[in-house]
Write an enzyme that holds these catalytic residues in place. Structure first.
Site, mmCIF file in Angstrom:
data_model
loop_
_atom_site.group_PDB
_atom_site.id
_atom_site.type_symbol
_atom_site.label_atom_id
_atom_site.label_comp_id
_atom_site.label_asym_id
_atom_site.label_seq_id
_atom_site.Cartn_x
_atom_site.Cartn_y
_atom_site.Cartn_z
ATOM 1 N N ASN A 10 1.130 -1.266 -0.131
ATOM 2 C CA ASN A 10 0.000 0.103 0.163
ATOM 3 C C ASN A 10 0.910 1.203 -0.013
ATOM 4 O O ASN A 10 1.560 1.318 1.197
ATOM 5 C CB ASN A 10 -1.004 0.013 1.281
ATOM 6 C CG ASN A 10 -1.789 1.238 1.300
ATOM 7 O OD1 ASN A 10 -1.764 2.126 0.300
ATOM 8 N ND2 ASN A 10 -2.354 1.301 2.600
ATOM 9 N N TRP A 11 1.031 1.695 -1.053
ATOM 10 C CA TRP A 11 1.978 2.960 -1.438
ATOM 11 C C TRP A 11 1.609 4.301 -0.574
ATOM 12 O O TRP A 11 2.088 5.185 -0.357
ATOM 13 C CB TRP A 11 2.237 3.437 -2.963
ATOM 14 C CG TRP A 11 2.990 2.116 -3.506
ATOM 15 C CD1 TRP A 11 3.322 1.040 -3.274
ATOM 16 C CD2 TRP A 11 3.346 2.109 -4.843
ATOM 17 N NE1 TRP A 11 4.056 0.282 -4.122
ATOM 18 C CE2 TRP A 11 4.077 0.934 -5.294
ATOM 19 C CE3 TRP A 11 2.952 3.170 -6.099
ATOM 20 C CZ2 TRP A 11 4.495 0.876 -6.302
ATOM 21 C CZ3 TRP A 11 3.782 2.727 -7.299
ATOM 22 C CH2 TRP A 11 4.363 1.517 -7.458
ATOM 23 N N LYS A 12 0.145 4.292 -0.266
ATOM 24 C CA LYS A 12 -0.528 5.358 0.379
ATOM 25 C C LYS A 12 -0.111 6.655 -0.428
ATOM 26 O O LYS A 12 -0.221 6.493 -2.018
ATOM 27 C CB LYS A 12 0.205 5.567 1.839
ATOM 28 C CG LYS A 12 -0.238 4.285 2.548
ATOM 29 C CD LYS A 12 0.244 4.460 3.912
ATOM 30 C CE LYS A 12 0.010 3.197 4.591
ATOM 31 N NZ LYS A 12 0.138 3.244 6.146
ATOM 32 N N HIS A 96 -9.363 1.466 4.791
ATOM 33 C CA HIS A 96 -8.218 1.685 5.553
ATOM 34 C C HIS A 96 -8.295 2.644 6.866
ATOM 35 O O HIS A 96 -9.140 3.623 6.904
ATOM 36 C CB HIS A 96 -7.061 2.353 4.727
ATOM 37 C CG HIS A 96 -5.575 2.295 5.260
ATOM 38 N ND1 HIS A 96 -5.452 3.049 6.133
ATOM 39 C CD2 HIS A 96 -4.667 1.203 5.134
ATOM 40 C CE1 HIS A 96 -4.116 2.747 6.661
ATOM 41 N NE2 HIS A 96 -3.529 1.527 5.923
ATOM 42 N N GLU A 98 -6.701 5.023 7.947
ATOM 43 C CA GLU A 98 -6.508 6.534 7.541
ATOM 44 C C GLU A 98 -7.689 6.892 6.892
ATOM 45 O O GLU A 98 -7.702 8.104 6.778
ATOM 46 C CB GLU A 98 -5.074 6.269 6.554
ATOM 47 C CG GLU A 98 -3.803 6.203 7.388
ATOM 48 C CD GLU A 98 -2.613 5.657 6.561
ATOM 49 O OE1 GLU A 98 -2.684 5.595 5.444
ATOM 50 O OE2 GLU A 98 -1.953 4.922 7.402
ATOM 51 N N GLU A 168 -5.326 -4.592 10.405
ATOM 52 C CA GLU A 168 -4.311 -3.799 10.636
ATOM 53 C C GLU A 168 -4.635 -3.083 11.923
ATOM 54 O O GLU A 168 -5.412 -2.034 12.052
ATOM 55 C CB GLU A 168 -4.110 -2.538 9.609
ATOM 56 C CG GLU A 168 -4.038 -3.128 8.091
ATOM 57 C CD GLU A 168 -3.213 -2.059 6.924
ATOM 58 O OE1 GLU A 168 -2.523 -2.546 6.580
ATOM 59 O OE2 GLU A 168 -3.868 -1.302 6.968
ATOM 60 N N GLY A 174 2.824 2.174 10.732
ATOM 61 C CA GLY A 174 3.888 3.134 10.588
ATOM 62 C C GLY A 174 4.677 3.607 12.075
ATOM 63 O O GLY A 174 5.427 4.509 12.220
ATOM 64 N N SER A 214 3.379 -2.133 10.224
ATOM 65 C CA SER A 214 5.041 -2.501 10.292
ATOM 66 C C SER A 214 5.741 -3.615 9.952
ATOM 67 O O SER A 214 6.562 -4.009 10.395
ATOM 68 C CB SER A 214 5.340 -2.024 11.737
ATOM 69 O OG SER A 214 4.916 -0.790 11.968
HETATM 70 P P1 13P Z 1 3.319 0.370 7.550
HETATM 71 O O1 13P Z 1 3.574 -0.841 6.948
HETATM 72 O O2 13P Z 1 3.894 1.487 7.019
HETATM 73 O O3 13P Z 1 3.060 0.363 9.245
HETATM 74 O O4 13P Z 1 1.753 0.524 7.055
HETATM 75 C C1 13P Z 1 0.741 -0.545 7.189
HETATM 76 C C2 13P Z 1 -0.399 -0.151 6.415
HETATM 77 O O5 13P Z 1 -1.219 0.810 6.886
HETATM 78 C C3 13P Z 1 -0.531 -0.791 5.120
HETATM 79 O O6 13P Z 1 -1.830 -0.437 4.763
#
Ligand code: 13P
Length: 250
Positions: A10-12, A96, A98, A168, A174, A214
């Site tokens: 997931n590049w966000k 997600h 976020e 998640e 993160g 993570s």
């Molecule tokens: P990280 O791997 O950077 O913790 O992010 C996880 C995530 O939100 C994947 O969708």
């Protein structure tokens, strides 16, 4: 029952077109020999077209990070399934934390987006997860199961068998704080049991459940040994070809 592992990046909100194409081109040879894992790169809308082109003929499938439930119309800022299908997008990350926390995504919206994606032949990767507060209150399983039950409303058991769920925990995203394997397994198992209860055992046995938060090359092997963890949704580590390929090739 053997489920095919699925590891998605997931590049966000990262990578321009040039950076995205470079990453896919670096990744291609590193994952080319892997026949056992479904490999997905979920990217911002602006670079989907270019990275889909770059990934052509490889074993990397492309995913989006959002899709709307309506076919078209006055929904400023949204993207339709037709637009994603035109590019050849196969997956979409939905729900997600976020999106939920910063952009007001609701359980109902996640359900509508997921159903529209599925109906258009795009597999939703439906995210769920609890905050640290809910984790510490001890109600995290109820919270996650409620999110999943809401997201899966209106699907048939046969359809649910083809979906992907990503657990998640928000406190592990993160932060460098990975959930322990036992913590990941506990919730992924509870999600599978909830699917069996709401639908049937066949759907529960078939649905693929990822862990996200993570995930790193050093942690993936033990994670994948958990009976109810079928893959990973990878944020930060998916932005580097060496790290993401090491996770894919666990
Ligand atoms: P990280 O791997 O950077 O913790 O992010 C996880 C995530 O939100 C994947 O969708």
């Amino acid at each position: 029952m053997a489920r095919r592992p699925i590891i998605a990046g997931n590049w966000k909100m990262n990578n321009t077109i040039a950076a995205g194409v470079k990453l896919i081109n670096e990744l291609k040879p590193l994952v080319a020999d892997n026949k056992e894992v479904d490999v997905v790169a979920c990217a911002p809308a602006t670079c989907l077209s270019a990275i889909a082109e770059a990934a052509k003929g490889s074993n990397i499938a492309i995913g989006a990070e959002n899709v709307h439930w309506e076919k078209s119309g006055a929904y400023t800022g949204e993207i339709s399934t037709e637009m994603l299908n035109e590019i050849g997008v196969k997956y979409v990350v939905l729900g997600h934390s976020e999106r939920r926390d910063y952009f007001g995504e609701t359980d109902e919206g996640v359900n509508k987006r997921s159903r529209a994606a599925y109906a258009a032949g795009i597999t939703p990767i439906i995210c769920c997860g609890e905050s640290l507060e809910i984790r510490e209150a001890g109600t995290y399983i109820d919270h996650v199961v409620a999110q999943i039950n809401a997201a899966l409303e209106g699907f048939t058991a046969a359809e649910v068998a083809e979906l992907v769920i990503a657990y998640e925990p928000i406190w592990a995203i993160g932060t460098g704080k990975t959930a322990t394997f036992e913590q990941a397994e506990e919730v992924c198992k509870a999600i599978r049991e909830a699917v069996a209860k709401k639908f049937d055992q066949a759907a529960a046995d078939a649905i693929r459940i990822q862990y996200g938060g993570s995930v790193k090359p050093a942690t993936i092997k033990d994670l994948m040994q958990q009976p109810n963890v079928d893959g990973a949704l990878v944020g930060g580590a998916s932005l580097k070809a060496a790290d993401f390929s090491a996770i894919v090739n666990f």
